[in-house]
Design a protein around this motif. Structure first.
Motif, mmCIF file in Angstrom:
data_model
loop_
_atom_site.group_PDB
_atom_site.id
_atom_site.type_symbol
_atom_site.label_atom_id
_atom_site.label_comp_id
_atom_site.label_asym_id
_atom_site.label_seq_id
_atom_site.Cartn_x
_atom_site.Cartn_y
_atom_site.Cartn_z
ATOM 1 N N PHE A 52 0.833 -1.200 0.000
ATOM 2 C CA PHE A 52 0.000 0.000 0.000
ATOM 3 C C PHE A 52 0.868 1.252 0.000
ATOM 4 C CE2 PHE A 52 -2.275 3.359 2.315
ATOM 5 C CZ PHE A 52 -3.386 3.498 1.501
ATOM 6 N N ALA A 53 1.896 1.256 0.840
ATOM 7 C CA ALA A 53 2.786 2.417 0.904
ATOM 8 C C ALA A 53 3.522 2.611 -0.411
ATOM 9 C CB ALA A 53 3.787 2.255 2.046
ATOM 10 N N LEU A 54 3.960 1.535 -1.029
ATOM 11 C CA LEU A 54 4.739 1.633 -2.257
ATOM 12 C C LEU A 54 3.883 2.052 -3.439
ATOM 13 C CD1 LEU A 54 7.539 1.179 -3.462
ATOM 14 C CD2 LEU A 54 6.869 -1.179 -3.909
ATOM 15 N N LEU A 55 2.679 1.516 -3.536
ATOM 16 C CA LEU A 55 1.852 1.768 -4.715
ATOM 17 C C LEU A 55 0.913 2.958 -4.581
ATOM 18 C CD1 LEU A 55 0.944 -1.902 -5.660
ATOM 19 C CD2 LEU A 55 2.751 -0.460 -6.601
ATOM 20 N N VAL A 56 0.525 3.307 -3.362
ATOM 21 C CA VAL A 56 -0.452 4.382 -3.176
ATOM 22 C C VAL A 56 0.189 5.628 -2.560
ATOM 23 C CG1 VAL A 56 -2.610 5.024 -2.044
ATOM 24 C CG2 VAL A 56 -2.350 2.733 -2.980
ATOM 25 N N LEU A 57 0.875 5.460 -1.448
ATOM 26 C CA LEU A 57 1.401 6.624 -0.737
ATOM 27 C C LEU A 57 2.634 7.228 -1.402
ATOM 28 C CD1 LEU A 57 0.983 5.477 2.959
ATOM 29 C CD2 LEU A 57 -0.542 6.884 1.582
ATOM 30 N N ALA A 58 3.558 6.397 -1.870
ATOM 31 C CA ALA A 58 4.799 6.925 -2.461
ATOM 32 C C ALA A 58 4.530 7.833 -3.661
ATOM 33 C CB ALA A 58 5.741 5.793 -2.830
ATOM 34 N N PRO A 59 3.684 7.444 -4.617
ATOM 35 C CA PRO A 59 3.427 8.362 -5.736
ATOM 36 C C PRO A 59 2.818 9.696 -5.287
ATOM 37 C CG PRO A 59 2.707 6.160 -6.304
ATOM 38 C CD PRO A 59 3.068 6.138 -4.859
ATOM 39 N N ARG A 60 1.983 9.647 -4.272
ATOM 40 C CA ARG A 60 1.391 10.895 -3.774
ATOM 41 C C ARG A 60 2.449 11.783 -3.118
ATOM 42 N NH1 ARG A 60 -4.395 9.024 -1.176
ATOM 43 N NH2 ARG A 60 -5.235 8.213 -3.123
ATOM 44 N N ILE A 61 3.342 11.170 -2.341
ATOM 45 C CA ILE A 61 4.405 11.941 -1.698
ATOM 46 C C ILE A 61 5.328 12.535 -2.749
ATOM 47 C CG2 ILE A 61 6.451 11.750 -0.236
ATOM 48 C CD1 ILE A 61 4.890 9.624 1.384
ATOM 49 N N ILE A 62 5.683 11.739 -3.748
ATOM 50 C CA ILE A 62 6.573 12.217 -4.811
ATOM 51 C C ILE A 62 5.915 13.345 -5.593
ATOM 52 C CG2 ILE A 62 7.665 11.547 -6.990
ATOM 53 C CD1 ILE A 62 8.161 8.789 -5.657
ATOM 54 N N ALA A 63 4.617 13.237 -5.853
ATOM 55 C CA ALA A 63 3.914 14.275 -6.606
ATOM 56 C C ALA A 63 3.839 15.591 -5.830
ATOM 57 C CB ALA A 63 2.501 13.792 -6.957
ATOM 58 N N GLN A 64 3.813 15.529 -4.517
ATOM 59 C CA GLN A 64 3.708 16.749 -3.707
ATOM 60 C C GLN A 64 5.045 17.419 -3.476
ATOM 61 O OE1 GLN A 64 1.732 15.657 -0.101
ATOM 62 N NE2 GLN A 64 -0.275 15.515 -1.065
ATOM 63 N N ARG A 65 6.129 16.723 -3.778
ATOM 64 C CA ARG A 65 7.462 17.306 -3.569
ATOM 65 C C ARG A 65 7.682 18.440 -4.558
ATOM 66 N NH1 ARG A 65 11.151 14.160 -0.645
ATOM 67 N NH2 ARG A 65 12.792 15.336 -1.636
ATOM 68 N N PRO A 66 8.379 19.492 -4.142
ATOM 69 C CA PRO A 66 8.670 20.566 -5.099
ATOM 70 C C PRO A 66 9.613 20.046 -6.181
ATOM 71 C CG PRO A 66 9.793 20.927 -2.991
ATOM 72 C CD PRO A 66 8.896 19.742 -2.826
ATOM 73 N N SER A 67 9.436 20.554 -7.393
ATOM 74 C CA SER A 67 10.223 20.057 -8.521
ATOM 75 C C SER A 67 11.627 20.649 -8.543
ATOM 76 C CB SER A 67 9.516 20.364 -9.827
ATOM 77 O OG SER A 67 9.331 21.754 -9.963
ATOM 78 N N THR A 68 11.859 21.740 -7.831
ATOM 79 C CA THR A 68 13.189 22.326 -7.807
ATOM 80 C C THR A 68 14.032 21.648 -6.727
ATOM 81 O OG1 THR A 68 12.477 24.045 -6.282
ATOM 82 C CG2 THR A 68 12.380 24.572 -8.625
ATOM 83 N N PRO A 69 15.264 21.268 -7.060
ATOM 84 C CA PRO A 69 16.095 20.610 -6.055
ATOM 85 C C PRO A 69 16.555 21.566 -4.973
ATOM 86 C CG PRO A 69 17.321 20.932 -8.086
ATOM 87 C CD PRO A 69 15.915 21.397 -8.344
ATOM 88 N N ARG A 70 16.615 21.041 -3.752
ATOM 89 C CA ARG A 70 17.093 21.835 -2.625
ATOM 90 C C ARG A 70 18.550 21.502 -2.367
ATOM 91 N NH1 ARG A 70 12.216 21.224 1.746
ATOM 92 N NH2 ARG A 70 10.624 22.148 0.464
ATOM 93 N N GLU A 71 19.311 22.471 -2.045
ATOM 94 C CA GLU A 71 20.743 22.268 -1.772
ATOM 95 C C GLU A 71 20.983 22.395 -0.299
ATOM 96 O OE1 GLU A 71 23.081 21.284 -3.922
ATOM 97 O OE2 GLU A 71 21.575 21.217 -5.467
#
Length: 71
Positions: A52-71
């Protein structure tokens, strides 16, 4: 992208532990110990939660991450 790969890695690692738990549970059952059923059920529940975490939660977390990399 590196952070996303790390996240997916740490979500996949517990599957190795689940396989080990299944082997232990089967070994316990083969030696006549009924606690093996509890170990197998525990491994199954862990696998379901991990899937469940791999297929449902991970894509949602990845989608909410900002697209610009943080240094």
């Amino acid at each position: 992208m590196q952070a996303n790969r790390r996240l997916l890695f740490w979500l996949r690692v517990p599957y190795a532990a689940d396989v080990a738990l299944v082997v232990i549970g089967i070994a316990l059952l083969l030696t006549g110990r009924d606690v093996g059923w509890s170990v197998l059920i525990f491994a199954g529940v862990r696998a379901v939660i991990g899937t469940f975490a791999l297929l449902v939660l991970a894509p949602r977390i990845i989608a909410q991450r900002p697209s610009t990399p943080r240094e």
